[in-house]
Design a protein around this motif. Structure first.
Motif, PDB file in Angstrom:
ATOM      1  N   UNK A  86       0.860  -1.185   0.000  1.00  0.00           N
ATOM      2  CA  UNK A  86       0.000   0.000   0.000  1.00  0.00           C
ATOM      3  C   UNK A  86       0.893   1.230   0.000  1.00  0.00           C
ATOM      4  N   UNK A  87       0.287   2.395  -0.142  1.00  0.00           N
ATOM      5  CA  UNK A  87       1.044   3.631  -0.259  1.00  0.00           C
ATOM      6  C   UNK A  87       1.747   3.946   1.063  1.00  0.00           C
ATOM      7  N   UNK A  88       3.063   3.665   1.097  1.00  0.00           N
ATOM      8  CA  UNK A  88       3.822   3.872   2.336  1.00  0.00           C
ATOM      9  C   UNK A  88       3.997   5.357   2.666  1.00  0.00           C
ATOM     10  N   UNK A  89       3.684   6.223   1.699  1.00  0.00           N
ATOM     11  CA  UNK A  89       3.857   7.656   1.987  1.00  0.00           C
ATOM     12  C   UNK A  89       2.594   8.249   2.616  1.00  0.00           C
ATOM     13  N   UNK A  90       1.583   7.417   2.846  1.00  0.00           N
ATOM     14  CA  UNK A  90       0.363   7.916   3.487  1.00  0.00           C
ATOM     15  C   UNK A  90       0.750   8.537   4.831  1.00  0.00           C
ATOM     16  N   UNK A  91       0.382   9.807   5.060  1.00  0.00           N
ATOM     17  CA  UNK A  91       0.840  10.465   6.290  1.00  0.00           C
ATOM     18  C   UNK A  91       0.070   9.969   7.514  1.00  0.00           C
ATOM     19  N   UNK A  92       0.629   8.976   8.178  1.00  0.00           N
ATOM     20  CA  UNK A  92      -0.039   8.406   9.354  1.00  0.00           C
ATOM     21  C   UNK A  92       0.988   7.680  10.203  1.00  0.00           C
ATOM     22  N   UNK A  93       0.631   7.431  11.472  1.00  0.00           N
ATOM     23  CA  UNK A  93       1.502   6.622  12.317  1.00  0.00           C
ATOM     24  C   UNK A  93       0.756   5.351  12.749  1.00  0.00           C
ATOM     25  N   UNK A  94       1.486   4.466  13.422  1.00  0.00           N
ATOM     26  CA  UNK A  94       0.944   3.159  13.798  1.00  0.00           C
ATOM     27  C   UNK A  94      -0.285   3.300  14.697  1.00  0.00           C
ATOM     28  N   UNK A  95      -0.239   4.252  15.637  1.00  0.00           N
ATOM     29  CA  UNK A  95      -1.356   4.431  16.567  1.00  0.00           C
ATOM     30  C   UNK A  95      -2.663   4.724  15.818  1.00  0.00           C
ATOM     31  N   UNK A 126       3.908  -6.781  20.956  1.00  0.00           N
ATOM     32  CA  UNK A 126       5.341  -6.466  21.011  1.00  0.00           C
ATOM     33  C   UNK A 126       5.722  -5.287  20.153  1.00  0.00           C
ATOM     34  N   UNK A 127       4.779  -4.345  19.985  1.00  0.00           N
ATOM     35  CA  UNK A 127       5.068  -3.198  19.123  1.00  0.00           C
ATOM     36  C   UNK A 127       4.743  -1.879  19.819  1.00  0.00           C
ATOM     37  N   UNK A 128       4.781  -1.887  21.155  1.00  0.00           N
ATOM     38  CA  UNK A 128       4.467  -0.671  21.901  1.00  0.00           C
ATOM     39  C   UNK A 128       5.361   0.493  21.520  1.00  0.00           C
ATOM     40  N   UNK A 129       6.623   0.186  21.198  1.00  0.00           N
ATOM     41  CA  UNK A 129       7.586   1.250  20.859  1.00  0.00           C
ATOM     42  C   UNK A 129       7.322   1.852  19.473  1.00  0.00           C
ATOM     43  N   UNK A 130       6.400   1.244  18.706  1.00  0.00           N
ATOM     44  CA  UNK A 130       6.169   1.734  17.338  1.00  0.00           C
ATOM     45  C   UNK A 130       4.988   2.700  17.241  1.00  0.00           C
ATOM     46  N   UNK A 131       4.302   2.951  18.381  1.00  0.00           N
ATOM     47  CA  UNK A 131       3.043   3.709  18.347  1.00  0.00           C
ATOM     48  C   UNK A 131       3.131   5.006  17.546  1.00  0.00           C
ATOM     49  N   UNK A 132       4.176   5.780  17.780  1.00  0.00           N
ATOM     50  CA  UNK A 132       4.255   7.086  17.121  1.00  0.00           C
ATOM     51  C   UNK A 132       5.025   7.065  15.814  1.00  0.00           C
ATOM     52  N   UNK A 133       5.439   5.872  15.400  1.00  0.00           N
ATOM     53  CA  UNK A 133       6.298   5.811  14.207  1.00  0.00           C
ATOM     54  C   UNK A 133       5.481   5.938  12.918  1.00  0.00           C
ATOM     55  N   UNK A 134       6.042   6.704  11.997  1.00  0.00           N
ATOM     56  CA  UNK A 134       5.403   6.918  10.699  1.00  0.00           C
ATOM     57  C   UNK A 134       5.366   5.607   9.907  1.00  0.00           C
TER      58      UNK A 134
END
Lengths: 246, 279
Positions: A86-95, A126-134
């Motif tokens: 999918x479009x990886x440039x979609x402006x969003x984070x994991x949360x 096991x992805x708590x650290x990824x919440x804010x990642x783009x």
């Protein structure tokens, strides 16, 4: 106690133009069970999941989720799609992606409660650290965890997964099945997963459906994953797949 | 500063400012989805459809002397452009062709029809100023034009605010949204119709040729720097507003066409966004 099966597939046939994708497929999946749907490429495995989700209307037969027509109770289903480009440039984070599992819509603003639930779901996979990642900074395996958190955050009674381990390394794959098993024990949910990996079907499911347009076999793995049924479904043993000698 | 305030004391400048800001807000809201869905060429296609619609309106007006209602080309152009937008969506769904191919077909047909309609209008009855249609004139926006733009802006903003969460979800992952009961196809039809409305009412302000830019450049610039879709939407609106204000002032200061200065202001913002884009 649920009076209806988690997933009821009755005499389902699907045709795409000249191609018969499924022919008279029927089976039931009861709550608390894990089903692996296996078969060669183009066998119609993903089509079964899409019929169950209400994305494809069968030409014949019908599918039901806990007694409701497919597509009528999205709140009871947690769906993990095939890892696709999918479009990886979609402006969003994991949360934000996980919160779509709660809202069934895109959040303009994530509330405190939603953020907490999303964080718990991400921690659980096991992805708590990824919440804010783009999204553009996530690997395939990390993205698969995000999608799994998104599916589980609504506490579904039926989890549908389409090739969940594709693009995930061995350890990631082990974690994934471990997580599913823990969720199932905790919630009593049913799990149906499409996989091309017969080893995963053998060790991580208590029911297996062998499909190649038709349903060739359905039952416990030790009864179903036999040379005979695999030869029937795959044409010959091996067929580019990891076939166990049982 | 006083000169600037004096500038906006003129009624025609107030109308230009209000109209321009309304177009900026509409274009920012709609353009975010147009750009994010890879439909940037849609703006061009609909701009040319609006050219065809305005030409048809002028043709009907020329042969309906005495009927005041039919002297308003916009009354014909709006349904014409909306029909083209729906036609693009319908043909794409039915044929499975890529969006740009289908838009290209409608683009060419609409432009051909526009030329044909204008050529049929007898010279003595012609009220069409082709140059004005192509390049627009934000300073020439009249009271009626402004009313149409403001009403369209109100409808567009209300529709987009209502649909934003579902449109955003469907834009992120159409299949996932469908599994959650979002009617993705209907939403896309609505998006096409709203885009057509924005384009057709904006055509007389910035002109057919520059119009697609209004829909695409602010949103594209916003996408380069935004970390979330809502931020992208707000930045796209802000970029449209700033470029409209800046363009109006600069066009007055240097006595150059306002439409092109507004678009060039947007281009400057795009370049800045490209330089400072998010990593």
């Amino acid at each position: 106690m649920e009076p209806y099966p988690a997933l009821h597939i009755h005499n389902v046939s699907v045709r795409f133009g000249q191609v018969q994708a499924l022919q008279n497929v029927s089976f039931d999946l009861e709550p608390g069970r894990t089903l692996a749907i296996v078969g060669p490429n183009g066998a119609g495995k993903s089509t079964i999941v899409k019929v169950a989700l209400g994305l494809i209307t069968p030409d014949q037969g019908h599918a039901a989720i806990f007694g409701h027509d497919a597509g009528d109770r999205p709140d009871r289903i947690g769906y993990v799609p095939q890892l696709k480009t999918f479009d990886r440039t979609f402006p969003a984070n994991a949360e934000e992606v996980v919160v779509t599992g709660l809202r069934r819509a895109w959040p303009a603003r994530v509330t405190g409660v939603e953020a907490r639930l999303a964080h718990e779901a991400l921690e659980a996979v096991g992805a708590g650290h990824l919440a804010g990642r783009s999204l553009s900074h996530l690997s395939g395996g990390e993205l698969q965890r995000i999608y799994l958190a998104r599916a589980l955050v609504r506490r579904p009674s039926l989890v549908l997964l389409d090739e969940p381990a594709t693009g995930v390394d061995f350890l990631g794959e082990h974690d994934l099945y471990d997580l599913l098993e823990r969720y199932q024990k905790l919630s009593g949910a049913a799990v149906a997963m499409v996989t091309h990996d017969l080893t995963a079907a053998r060790f991580h499911a208590d029911l297996v459906a062998v499909v190649n347009r038709e349903l060739y076999a359905y039952g416990p793995p030790e009864e179903v994953l036999t040379d005979e049924s695999l030869k029937q479904a795959y044409g010959h043993r091996g067929h580019g797949h990891r076939v166990l000698v049982l | 500063m006083q000169e600037l305030l004096d500038l906006f004391s003129y009624a025609f400048m107030q109308r230009a400012l209000l109209g321009g800001l309304a177009v900026a807000v509409m274009a920012g809201l709609v353009g975010t989805f147009v750009v994010q869905r890879g439909l940037s060429f849609l703006g061009d296609g609909l701009a040319h459809a609006s050219f065809g619609g305005l030409a048809l309106g002028a043709l009907i007006g020329a042969f309906s002397a005495g009927t005041d209602l039919l002297q308003q080309p916009l009354l014909i152009a709006v349904p014409f452009t909306v029909a083209v937008a729906l036609g693009i969506a319908f043909v794409r769904d039915r044929t499975g062709l890529a969006s740009d191919s289908v838009i290209g077909v409608f683009f060419a047909v609409a432009a051909a029809l526009a030329v044909l309609f204008i050529s049929i209008i007898p010279a003595e009855r012609s009220t069409v100023n082709v140059e004005s249609l192509l390049f627009g004139s934000i300073l020439a926006v009249g009271r009626t034009d402004l009313t149409v733009i403001l009403v369209t802006a109100a409808v567009t903003v209300a529709t987009m605010l209502l649909l934003w969460p579902r449109l955003a979800y469907a834009t992120f992952d159409s299949e996932l949204a469908r599994t959650d009961g979002v009617k993705t196809r209907q939403l896309e039809y609505v998006l096409f119709v709203v885009s057509a409305l924005v384009v057709v009412v904006s055509a007389q302000m910035v002109g057919v040729i520059l119009l697609a830019a209004y829909l695409v450049i602010p949103a594209a610039a916003a996408r380069l720097v935004a970390r979330s879709l809502i931020t992208m939407t707000l930045l796209a609106i802000a970029a449209g507003v700033v470029s409209t204000l800046g363009g109006l002032v600069l066009s007055w200061a240097f006595n150059v066409p306002s439409g092109s200065v507004i678009i060039l202001s947007q281009a400057v913002l795009f370049v800045l966004a490209a330089v400072f884009r998010r990593s």
